[in-house]
Design an enzyme around this catalytic site. Structure first.
Site, PDB file in Angstrom:
ATOM      1  N   ASP A  49       0.838  -1.197   0.000  1.00  0.00           N
ATOM      2  CA  ASP A  49       0.000   0.000   0.000  1.00  0.00           C
ATOM      3  C   ASP A  49       0.869   1.241   0.000  1.00  0.00           C
ATOM      4  OD1 ASP A  49      -2.743   1.318   0.630  1.00  0.00           O
ATOM      5  OD2 ASP A  49      -1.362   2.163   2.102  1.00  0.00           O
ATOM      6  N   TYR A  54       2.425  10.317  -0.182  1.00  0.00           N
ATOM      7  CA  TYR A  54       3.606   9.844   0.547  1.00  0.00           C
ATOM      8  C   TYR A  54       4.902  10.077  -0.219  1.00  0.00           C
ATOM      9  CZ  TYR A  54      -0.081   7.151   2.935  1.00  0.00           C
ATOM     10  OH  TYR A  54      -1.219   6.753   3.577  1.00  0.00           O
TER      11      TYR A  54
END
Length: 112
Positions: A49, A54
């Site tokens: 994931d 991010y």
């Protein structure tokens, strides 16, 4: 009997146990993220994931590609998940971000 996957409405299965990825851009740990993905796949993880926010999608892709290139897994053995940032929920922005994530990860497709 242990349950290791769950079947989705479209018939595909997703592993219940997955590796979540994140790296603070200021920490300089991007290489560690790439290695962690590779090590997780070697240890048996098949669900990885990540998210556009991010800023490690490229690391996820490289770690997974290394495992694929070494014959540890095939691409279809993995379930790669990414997420769209909430500010990009308009149709045009969503599609653009999904395409960007797919190109950044570099594994032909994102599963979810």
């Amino acid at each position: 009997m242990s349950i290791t996957t769950v079947q989705l409405a479209d018939g595909r299965s997703v592993p219940l146990l997955g590796l979540g990825t994140y790296s603070d851009e200021k920490s300089g740990d991007r290489e560690k993220t790439e290695q962690a993905v590779y090590d997780a796949i070697c240890a048996g993880y098949r669900h990885i994931d990540t998210a556009w926010l991010y800023k490690v999608e490229d690391c996820v892709g490289r770690g997974a590609k290394r495992a694929i290139d070494e014959g540890i897994v095939k691409r279809e053995d993995l379930f790669i998940t990414s997420k769209i940032w909430f500010l990009h929920m308009r149709r045009d922005a969503l599609i653009a971000q999904a395409k960007e994530s797919n190109e950044t990860i570099g594994l032909r497709y994102i599963d979810l």
